[in-house]
Design a protein around this motif. Structure first.
Motif, mmCIF file in Angstrom:
data_model
loop_
_atom_site.group_PDB
_atom_site.id
_atom_site.type_symbol
_atom_site.label_atom_id
_atom_site.label_comp_id
_atom_site.label_asym_id
_atom_site.label_seq_id
_atom_site.Cartn_x
_atom_site.Cartn_y
_atom_site.Cartn_z
ATOM 1 N N ASN A 140 -9.414 0.347 1.698
ATOM 2 C CA ASN A 140 -10.120 1.038 0.630
ATOM 3 C C ASN A 140 -9.766 2.517 0.733
ATOM 4 O O ASN A 140 -10.369 3.251 1.513
ATOM 5 C CB ASN A 140 -11.625 0.812 0.746
ATOM 6 C CG ASN A 140 -12.393 1.412 -0.407
ATOM 7 O OD1 ASN A 140 -11.800 1.779 -1.416
ATOM 8 N ND2 ASN A 140 -13.699 1.529 -0.258
ATOM 9 N N GLY A 141 -8.776 2.937 -0.023
ATOM 10 C CA GLY A 141 -8.292 4.314 0.070
ATOM 11 C C GLY A 141 -7.639 4.541 1.413
ATOM 12 O O GLY A 141 -6.718 3.841 1.810
ATOM 13 N N ALA A 142 -8.151 5.533 2.178
ATOM 14 C CA ALA A 142 -7.591 5.851 3.493
ATOM 15 C C ALA A 142 -8.383 5.210 4.617
ATOM 16 O O ALA A 142 -8.198 5.552 5.777
ATOM 17 C CB ALA A 142 -7.549 7.368 3.682
ATOM 18 N N VAL A 143 -9.256 4.274 4.285
ATOM 19 C CA VAL A 143 -10.096 3.618 5.293
ATOM 20 C C VAL A 143 -9.731 2.141 5.346
ATOM 21 O O VAL A 143 -9.653 1.465 4.321
ATOM 22 C CB VAL A 143 -11.596 3.781 4.950
ATOM 23 C CG1 VAL A 143 -12.446 3.078 5.980
ATOM 24 C CG2 VAL A 143 -11.965 5.245 4.851
ATOM 25 N N LEU A 144 -9.507 1.650 6.571
ATOM 26 C CA LEU A 144 -9.162 0.247 6.779
ATOM 27 C C LEU A 144 -10.372 -0.490 7.346
ATOM 28 O O LEU A 144 -11.011 -0.030 8.287
ATOM 29 C CB LEU A 144 -7.982 0.122 7.758
ATOM 30 C CG LEU A 144 -6.684 0.820 7.336
ATOM 31 C CD1 LEU A 144 -5.676 0.737 8.459
ATOM 32 C CD2 LEU A 144 -6.136 0.199 6.067
ATOM 33 N N SER A 145 -10.666 -1.644 6.782
ATOM 34 C CA SER A 145 -11.716 -2.513 7.332
ATOM 35 C C SER A 145 -11.051 -3.405 8.352
ATOM 36 O O SER A 145 -9.979 -3.972 8.114
ATOM 37 C CB SER A 145 -12.356 -3.350 6.249
ATOM 38 O OG SER A 145 -13.013 -2.538 5.320
ATOM 39 N N VAL A 146 -11.685 -3.530 9.526
ATOM 40 C CA VAL A 146 -11.082 -4.298 10.613
ATOM 41 C C VAL A 146 -12.069 -5.312 11.174
ATOM 42 O O VAL A 146 -13.276 -5.221 10.973
ATOM 43 C CB VAL A 146 -10.591 -3.367 11.752
ATOM 44 C CG1 VAL A 146 -9.502 -2.441 11.262
ATOM 45 C CG2 VAL A 146 -11.750 -2.577 12.349
#
Length: 149
Positions: A139-145
């Motif tokens: 999501n944009g510059a954020v990664l869900s992990v």
């Protein structure tokens, strides 16, 4: 007006096609390209068959304008993500499904992971530095992990 229509020849169609193509050069965004091409085709057909009446030339022009536009629209629509690089110009999408190491501990759902020679913000379950995590979405510059078992 009727006299002009009854005396349509290939020069009239070629002139119309040329004017439309010149206007397209000035930024019509592709709209006049196909209408201009249709006018040039009718001009060529009128050159080959000068006895073609105007009552057939005008509908032929309309049908050709629609057919050329629909052809190009379908061709453009078919060049979506079926290429060999579907994530081109979609930074971060190529990371989904890959596994990385936590660079800065994920605490209260936020931290950082090392991706190649860069560091990305990550959200997910709390994890200490050195934990392997898999990217589930971007999501944009954020990664869900998620933590890799």
């Amino acid at each position: 007006m009727w006299e002009f229509l009854q005396d349509l020849n290939f020069w009239d169609w070629l002139a119309l096609g040329t004017v439309l193509l010149i206007l397209e050069v000035f930024g019509a965004g592709g709209y006049l390209l196909w209408v201009g091409l249709a006018a040039l085709i009718v001009g060529g057909l009128t050159f080959l068959a000068p006895e073609l009446p105007w009552t057939l030339q005008l509908p032929l022009f309309g049908v050709l304008a629609i057919l050329t536009a629909v052809f190009w629209w379908r061709r453009q629509r078919g060049t979506g993500e079926s290429g060999d690089q579907p994530n081109l110009n979609r930074r971060g999408h190529e990371l989904i499904g890959r596994t990385f190491i936590v660079q800065q501990a994920i605490v209260e759902g936020r931290g950082k992971i090392k991706v190649g020679d860069s560091v990305w913000m990550a959200v997910g379950p709390d994890a200490p530095v050195g934990t392997s995590v898999r990217v589930t979405e971007q999501n944009g510059a954020v990664l869900s992990v998620e933590i890799v078992p």
